[in-house]
Write a protein that holds these residues in place. Structure first.
Motif, PDB file in Angstrom:
ATOM      1  N   LEU A   4     -18.383  -2.773  38.906  1.00  0.00           N
ATOM      2  CA  LEU A   4     -16.441  -2.419  39.287  1.00  0.00           C
ATOM      3  C   LEU A   4     -15.796  -2.736  38.117  1.00  0.00           C
ATOM      4  O   LEU A   4     -15.421  -3.306  37.096  1.00  0.00           O
ATOM      5  N   ALA A  24     -16.519   1.485  41.785  1.00  0.00           N
ATOM      6  CA  ALA A  24     -17.445   1.203  42.262  1.00  0.00           C
ATOM      7  C   ALA A  24     -18.048   1.982  41.562  1.00  0.00           C
ATOM      8  O   ALA A  24     -17.878   3.277  41.793  1.00  0.00           O
ATOM      9  N   ILE A  31     -20.588   0.504  50.953  1.00  0.00           N
ATOM     10  CA  ILE A  31     -19.559  -0.033  50.162  1.00  0.00           C
ATOM     11  C   ILE A  31     -18.716  -0.674  52.174  1.00  0.00           C
ATOM     12  O   ILE A  31     -18.471  -0.038  52.660  1.00  0.00           O
ATOM     13  N   MET A  34     -14.142  -4.482  50.862  1.00  0.00           N
ATOM     14  CA  MET A  34     -13.232  -4.562  49.263  1.00  0.00           C
ATOM     15  C   MET A  34     -12.304  -5.411  49.288  1.00  0.00           C
ATOM     16  O   MET A  34     -11.318  -5.620  50.636  1.00  0.00           O
ATOM     17  N   THR A  50      -7.495  -7.628  51.805  1.00  0.00           N
ATOM     18  CA  THR A  50      -9.058  -7.206  52.409  1.00  0.00           C
ATOM     19  C   THR A  50      -8.719  -5.334  52.892  1.00  0.00           C
ATOM     20  O   THR A  50      -8.056  -5.771  53.879  1.00  0.00           O
ATOM     21  N   ARG A  71      -7.998   2.176  49.999  1.00  0.00           N
ATOM     22  CA  ARG A  71      -9.675   2.730  49.563  1.00  0.00           C
ATOM     23  C   ARG A  71      -9.671   4.052  49.696  1.00  0.00           C
ATOM     24  O   ARG A  71      -9.569   4.369  50.937  1.00  0.00           O
ATOM     25  N   ASN A  76     -15.416   5.411  45.859  1.00  0.00           N
ATOM     26  CA  ASN A  76     -15.642   3.757  45.984  1.00  0.00           C
ATOM     27  C   ASN A  76     -14.661   3.583  45.071  1.00  0.00           C
ATOM     28  O   ASN A  76     -15.187   2.985  44.431  1.00  0.00           O
ATOM     29  N   VAL A  78     -10.881   1.234  45.477  1.00  0.00           N
ATOM     30  CA  VAL A  78     -10.278   0.462  45.854  1.00  0.00           C
ATOM     31  C   VAL A  78      -8.746   0.804  45.026  1.00  0.00           C
ATOM     32  O   VAL A  78      -9.264  -0.119  44.174  1.00  0.00           O
ATOM     33  N   CYS A  95     -11.215  -7.696  41.569  1.00  0.00           N
ATOM     34  CA  CYS A  95     -11.587  -6.921  43.091  1.00  0.00           C
ATOM     35  C   CYS A  95     -12.695  -7.347  42.903  1.00  0.00           C
ATOM     36  O   CYS A  95     -13.398  -7.102  42.440  1.00  0.00           O
ATOM     37  N   ASN A  96     -13.217  -6.699  44.282  1.00  0.00           N
ATOM     38  CA  ASN A  96     -14.743  -7.705  44.830  1.00  0.00           C
ATOM     39  C   ASN A  96     -14.990  -6.539  45.838  1.00  0.00           C
ATOM     40  O   ASN A  96     -14.103  -6.032  46.459  1.00  0.00           O
ATOM     41  N   ALA A  97     -16.360  -6.489  45.787  1.00  0.00           N
ATOM     42  CA  ALA A  97     -16.743  -5.365  46.582  1.00  0.00           C
ATOM     43  C   ALA A  97     -18.324  -5.756  47.379  1.00  0.00           C
ATOM     44  O   ALA A  97     -19.511  -6.773  46.929  1.00  0.00           O
ATOM     45  N   SER A 111     -22.837  -9.202  46.669  1.00  0.00           N
ATOM     46  CA  SER A 111     -20.747  -8.892  46.241  1.00  0.00           C
ATOM     47  C   SER A 111     -20.780  -9.544  44.802  1.00  0.00           C
ATOM     48  O   SER A 111     -21.260 -10.082  43.986  1.00  0.00           O
TER      49      SER A 111
END
Length: 123
Positions: A4, A24, A31, A34, A50, A71, A76, A78, A95-97, A111
């Motif tokens: 990411l 990503a 996915i 996110m 989120t 997104r 892919n 966000v 960021c997190n996915a 994750s």
């Protein structure tokens, strides 16, 4: 195998705007959720916003009405549009996915986090 990469942080005056992006890449099959988090020195990482794969969003109260998460599933990626920025928004943003990826032998879930991007808002 999954990365990411964030971009878009920087220095802005109070009242200004910034747009963060997080792309990503890798052997990604799907996915799911996110999100964007932020962290300041000495404090725990805080959830900011989120978004689900279907587009449902949630926000921490302190950013409601000012920030917008979105997104692009085809890319892919966000985004976090941040408007009316305040000095208290200063932080490293991550960021997190949550995703499903292929490791060469089978599909697995994980994750993943970006490397973080600094956002500084001056008074």
């Amino acid at each position: 195998q999954v990365q990411l990469v964030e971009s878009g942080g920087g220095l802005v005056q109070a009242g200004g705007s910034l747009r963060l992006s997080c792309a990503a890449s890798g052997s990604i099959f799907r996915i799911d959720d996110m999100g964007w988090y932020r962290q300041t020195p000495g404090k725990q990482r805080e959830l900011v916003a989120t978004i689900t794969s279907g587009g449902s969003t949630t926000y921490v109260d302190s950013v409601k009405g000012r920030f917008a998460i979105s997104r692009d599933n085809a890319k892919n990626t966000v985004y976090l549009q941040m408007n009316s920025l305040k000095p208290e928004d200063t932080a490293v943003y991550y960021c997190n996915a949550d995703l499903v990826f292929y490791n060469g032998k089978y599909y697995s879930t994980g994750s993943y986090w970006g490397q973080g991007t600094q956002v500084t808002v001056s008074a």
